[in-house]
Design a protein around this motif. Sequence first.
Motif, PDB file in Angstrom:
ATOM      1  N   VAL A 105       0.834  -1.205   0.000  1.00  0.00           N
ATOM      2  CA  VAL A 105       0.000   0.000   0.000  1.00  0.00           C
ATOM      3  C   VAL A 105       0.872   1.259   0.000  1.00  0.00           C
ATOM      4  O   VAL A 105       0.644   2.192  -0.778  1.00  0.00           O
ATOM      5  CB  VAL A 105      -0.942   0.012   1.226  1.00  0.00           C
ATOM      6  N   LEU A 106       1.901   1.252   0.850  1.00  0.00           N
ATOM      7  CA  LEU A 106       2.799   2.415   0.910  1.00  0.00           C
ATOM      8  C   LEU A 106       3.458   2.670  -0.440  1.00  0.00           C
ATOM      9  O   LEU A 106       3.495   3.796  -0.933  1.00  0.00           O
ATOM     10  CB  LEU A 106       3.904   2.167   1.951  1.00  0.00           C
ATOM     11  N   LEU A 107       3.963   1.602  -1.032  1.00  0.00           N
ATOM     12  CA  LEU A 107       4.675   1.759  -2.301  1.00  0.00           C
ATOM     13  C   LEU A 107       3.734   2.193  -3.414  1.00  0.00           C
ATOM     14  O   LEU A 107       4.084   3.006  -4.269  1.00  0.00           O
ATOM     15  CB  LEU A 107       5.371   0.440  -2.673  1.00  0.00           C
ATOM     16  N   LEU A 108       2.521   1.641  -3.386  1.00  0.00           N
ATOM     17  CA  LEU A 108       1.536   2.022  -4.393  1.00  0.00           C
ATOM     18  C   LEU A 108       1.277   3.526  -4.368  1.00  0.00           C
ATOM     19  O   LEU A 108       1.233   4.181  -5.409  1.00  0.00           O
ATOM     20  CB  LEU A 108       0.228   1.268  -4.138  1.00  0.00           C
ATOM     21  N   LYS A 109       1.144   4.069  -3.166  1.00  0.00           N
ATOM     22  CA  LYS A 109       0.896   5.510  -3.048  1.00  0.00           C
ATOM     23  C   LYS A 109       2.101   6.306  -3.519  1.00  0.00           C
ATOM     24  O   LYS A 109       1.966   7.304  -4.231  1.00  0.00           O
ATOM     25  CB  LYS A 109       0.570   5.867  -1.597  1.00  0.00           C
ATOM     26  N   MET A 152      -7.724   6.198  -1.923  1.00  0.00           N
ATOM     27  CA  MET A 152      -7.408   6.138  -3.343  1.00  0.00           C
ATOM     28  C   MET A 152      -8.340   7.039  -4.143  1.00  0.00           C
ATOM     29  O   MET A 152      -7.945   7.647  -5.132  1.00  0.00           O
ATOM     30  CB  MET A 152      -7.501   4.696  -3.866  1.00  0.00           C
ATOM     31  N   ARG A 153      -9.594   7.101  -3.696  1.00  0.00           N
ATOM     32  CA  ARG A 153     -10.548   7.923  -4.423  1.00  0.00           C
ATOM     33  C   ARG A 153     -10.251   9.410  -4.264  1.00  0.00           C
ATOM     34  O   ARG A 153     -10.149  10.157  -5.222  1.00  0.00           O
ATOM     35  CB  ARG A 153     -11.977   7.633  -3.960  1.00  0.00           C
ATOM     36  N   SER A 154     -10.052   9.817  -2.993  1.00  0.00           N
ATOM     37  CA  SER A 154      -9.920  11.262  -2.783  1.00  0.00           C
ATOM     38  C   SER A 154      -8.539  11.788  -3.142  1.00  0.00           C
ATOM     39  O   SER A 154      -8.401  12.918  -3.578  1.00  0.00           O
ATOM     40  CB  SER A 154     -10.283  11.622  -1.344  1.00  0.00           C
ATOM     41  N   ASN A 155      -7.509  10.966  -2.974  1.00  0.00           N
ATOM     42  CA  ASN A 155      -6.163  11.478  -3.230  1.00  0.00           C
ATOM     43  C   ASN A 155      -5.584  11.110  -4.593  1.00  0.00           C
ATOM     44  O   ASN A 155      -4.613  11.717  -5.035  1.00  0.00           O
ATOM     45  CB  ASN A 155      -5.207  11.014  -2.134  1.00  0.00           C
ATOM     46  N   PHE A 156      -6.139  10.077  -5.226  1.00  0.00           N
ATOM     47  CA  PHE A 156      -5.561   9.637  -6.493  1.00  0.00           C
ATOM     48  C   PHE A 156      -6.585   9.523  -7.622  1.00  0.00           C
ATOM     49  O   PHE A 156      -6.253   9.117  -8.731  1.00  0.00           O
ATOM     50  CB  PHE A 156      -4.841   8.295  -6.306  1.00  0.00           C
ATOM     51  N   GLY A 157      -7.838   9.829  -7.304  1.00  0.00           N
ATOM     52  CA  GLY A 157      -8.857   9.791  -8.344  1.00  0.00           C
ATOM     53  C   GLY A 157      -9.201   8.403  -8.840  1.00  0.00           C
ATOM     54  O   GLY A 157      -9.708   8.257  -9.951  1.00  0.00           O
ATOM     55  N   LEU A 158      -8.908   7.387  -8.030  1.00  0.00           N
ATOM     56  CA  LEU A 158      -9.234   6.021  -8.441  1.00  0.00           C
ATOM     57  C   LEU A 158     -10.479   5.540  -7.718  1.00  0.00           C
ATOM     58  O   LEU A 158     -10.534   5.551  -6.486  1.00  0.00           O
ATOM     59  CB  LEU A 158      -8.075   5.076  -8.107  1.00  0.00           C
ATOM     60  N   SER A 159     -11.498   5.130  -8.490  1.00  0.00           N
ATOM     61  CA  SER A 159     -12.741   4.676  -7.889  1.00  0.00           C
ATOM     62  C   SER A 159     -12.929   3.183  -8.068  1.00  0.00           C
ATOM     63  O   SER A 159     -12.436   2.607  -9.027  1.00  0.00           O
ATOM     64  CB  SER A 159     -13.917   5.404  -8.537  1.00  0.00           C
ATOM     65  N   PRO A 160     -13.659   2.581  -7.140  1.00  0.00           N
ATOM     66  CA  PRO A 160     -13.957   1.160  -7.261  1.00  0.00           C
ATOM     67  C   PRO A 160     -14.800   0.885  -8.502  1.00  0.00           C
ATOM     68  O   PRO A 160     -15.626   1.715  -8.882  1.00  0.00           O
ATOM     69  CB  PRO A 160     -14.767   0.840  -6.007  1.00  0.00           C
ATOM     70  N   ASP A 161     -14.586  -0.271  -9.138  1.00  0.00           N
ATOM     71  CA  ASP A 161     -15.451  -0.682 -10.245  1.00  0.00           C
ATOM     72  C   ASP A 161     -16.286  -1.888  -9.817  1.00  0.00           C
ATOM     73  O   ASP A 161     -16.286  -2.254  -8.639  1.00  0.00           O
ATOM     74  CB  ASP A 161     -14.627  -0.964 -11.515  1.00  0.00           C
ATOM     75  N   LEU A 211       2.270   8.870  -6.843  1.00  0.00           N
ATOM     76  CA  LEU A 211       2.648  10.280  -6.785  1.00  0.00           C
ATOM     77  C   LEU A 211       3.825  10.581  -7.703  1.00  0.00           C
ATOM     78  O   LEU A 211       3.851  11.578  -8.411  1.00  0.00           O
ATOM     79  CB  LEU A 211       3.025  10.668  -5.350  1.00  0.00           C
ATOM     80  N   LYS A 212       4.819   9.678  -7.683  1.00  0.00           N
ATOM     81  CA  LYS A 212       6.066   9.989  -8.376  1.00  0.00           C
ATOM     82  C   LYS A 212       6.109   9.528  -9.833  1.00  0.00           C
ATOM     83  O   LYS A 212       6.795  10.124 -10.647  1.00  0.00           O
ATOM     84  CB  LYS A 212       7.245   9.358  -7.615  1.00  0.00           C
ATOM     85  N   HIS A 213       5.411   8.434 -10.126  1.00  0.00           N
ATOM     86  CA  HIS A 213       5.553   7.860 -11.462  1.00  0.00           C
ATOM     87  C   HIS A 213       4.240   7.502 -12.145  1.00  0.00           C
ATOM     88  O   HIS A 213       3.861   8.102 -13.129  1.00  0.00           O
ATOM     89  CB  HIS A 213       6.457   6.615 -11.396  1.00  0.00           C
ATOM     90  N   SER A 214       3.591   6.476 -11.618  1.00  0.00           N
ATOM     91  CA  SER A 214       2.423   5.966 -12.334  1.00  0.00           C
ATOM     92  C   SER A 214       1.406   5.368 -11.380  1.00  0.00           C
ATOM     93  O   SER A 214       1.758   4.742 -10.387  1.00  0.00           O
ATOM     94  CB  SER A 214       2.879   4.898 -13.330  1.00  0.00           C
ATOM     95  N   LYS A 215       0.138   5.564 -11.710  1.00  0.00           N
ATOM     96  CA  LYS A 215      -0.926   4.956 -10.923  1.00  0.00           C
ATOM     97  C   LYS A 215      -1.084   3.488 -11.315  1.00  0.00           C
ATOM     98  O   LYS A 215      -0.689   3.083 -12.404  1.00  0.00           O
ATOM     99  CB  LYS A 215      -2.234   5.693 -11.173  1.00  0.00           C
TER     100      LYS A 215
END
Length: 253
Positions: free
Chosen positions: A98-102, A139-148, A106-110
């Motif tokens: 989870v830490l690395l994903l965030k 993930m939704r509020s900080n990275f714009g990723l929503s559940p599908d 931020l730095k490279h790619s979602k």
Amino acid sequence: PRFQSSILQSYASISTLDDSISLFNHMVKRFQTHPSFSLDRSTCHVLLSKSCDSPDPDLSHVHKVLNLMVSNGVSPNSGTVDIAVRGLCSVDRVDDAVLLLKELSLKHSKPDTYTYNFLVKCLCKTRSLSTVYSFIDDMRSNFGLSPDLVTYTILIDNVCNSKNLREAMRLVGVLKDCGFKPDRFVYNTIMKGYCVLSRGSEVMEVYNRMKEEGVEPDLVTYNTLIFGLSKSGRVKEAKKFLRVMVASGHVPD
RNA sequence: UACUACACUUGUUCCC
């Protein structure tokens, strides 16, 4: 490049991360004198995968490889994120994943939806429901990723396994509010949940609603119903579904 | 480069 990945992969499987990095650096030098070769992403990914195995509390090995990648002109993409997340989860380092994903987001790619959903499933298996929900909100509020719809199925299956059908039905409401329509997977999952609670009438309600909504039962639906109803002693109904199943052209497996 | 075959990434039953 395919060849060098294979060499490195074989070597990495029998040696340490640092030795693998040495070989990698050796390759880098060689390829600088042979312009027809290049260091591609998959070669770097071999090392990255390797770096997840070693227990380094601060992810230093993973960062070492990521820095090596970047300094060789290969910038991490969603495939890179996928390799790292799966690598970390496979050795039960879900929090590190989870830490690395965030950080990578931020730095490279979602992450893509596969990686995201894979991680949600890992979290469901190993963490509390509230932890999973905070991850999703984050993930939704900080990275714009929503559940599908796949994410919702994972969540619904998880709460059904904890026999929390009330929460399952709440999630169905949420999913509809988000503009999704329950599909076979969602209906099958909910019917399974009611089956293990021996809630026969609810099972039938869901089954009927599924048909009303135009979602066709499939082999998994029938297996779920036949096994589930039999186990809760409703053998007559189970047999009925066996006949329906055959009548609708499915072959019992 | 094209084609073909095979293999491959997230959700539900059974198998394990």
